[in-house]
Scaffold this motif. Sequence first.
Motif: not given
Length: 419
Positions: A22-30
Amino acid sequence: MYKPTLDYAQQLDKEDNLAHLRAQFHIPKDAKGNDWLYFTGNSLGLQPKQTQQYIQQELDDWAKYGVEGHFEARNPWMPYHEFLTNSMANIVGAKPLEVVVMNTLTTNLHLLMVSFYQPTKTKYKIVIESDAFPSDRYAVQSQLKFHGFDTEEGLIEWKPREGEELLRIEDLEKIVDEQGDEIALLLIGGVNYYTGQYLDIKRIAEIGHAKNCMVGVDLAHGAGNISPELHDSGVDFAAWCTYKYLNSGPGSLAGLFVHEKHAHNKELPRFAGWWNHNKETRFNMRQPFDVMQGAEGWQLSNPPILSMAAIRASLDMFEEVGMEALRAKSEKLTGYFEYLINQIDTDRIKIITPSNPKERGCQLSIQVKNADKSLHKKLTENNIITDWREPDVIRCAPVPMYNSFEDVYRMVEILKTLL
């Protein structure tokens, strides 16, 4: 046995051997910097953090070498598509000879139908599932028209039974048994985009071939999600995109499979271009056309390197982890999601995706009684990214590479309040 608590979900994440991905992906944020709950890998996968580095390498080599980058770049552009072949073959269960990355999905389907849809006056019909993705329907309708056939008469739909959402393989068997002498091609979605049903493509190939029909598969919702074992399935051809579960970026290139049994048949009709000509004589511009063997023989043009660099960034992750481990987590993650949905005390919702993990990928299609798109809008307002399919289905895909068990728990808790 699963438990419907946050502590339990967090414990599952601690025990997850793939949680580090999971840490290897860009997770969109609010707006407050909190991660979105992202469940639309079935539409567009998230960006691996290493993608930028892979693309930047090619930009740097373009700046440094110009045209000489075709041979002098760190990853020479001339054979660049070959860097993707082994990894992609592993993902779909094929031999390297049978796979190539090129063009886009529907373009590839058309190029494949040039070769594998060869209708006669009496054997010309095409079978698709009734709720096939629209582009598949449009593609086969246009092929029928191109060959001079009526689309109403030439298109046969494999439909669910009255009152059911899922397809039954015995119904396809009946169609082919009764009309097989008139059917030239079966083109079936390996994983149905709407219900998430994973169809038995090996059995479909056997049914079609028993009546001398060609069999093709659209794996847009399958590649990187399930393990289709394309070579062993015996299907004649397949195509898939790479921007969903394969995380290669919007509109990126597609994959193509042609079974080994067709690999050396130079007499198959096909469209030709520079890039499916024998690579040994390709730059001797005055040679007659000499088609390459295997799936590479369906290429037309030299590929866009920046798109392929993004694909390579993702495929390297798949190669490191392997589909077996991803499928194992996917079944557990989706199983927990299903359990939590079924714990909601309401008769308004039901899951129309098969409950058997072997008959689905990671997508669950949740049918909501008396709902409209406003429910989907409320989920979005709560930073839950799913997608809506008319008339009443929310598609959710917890992807094993970047979704967590806590994601699933929090999504269902919010859904409860909205219902």
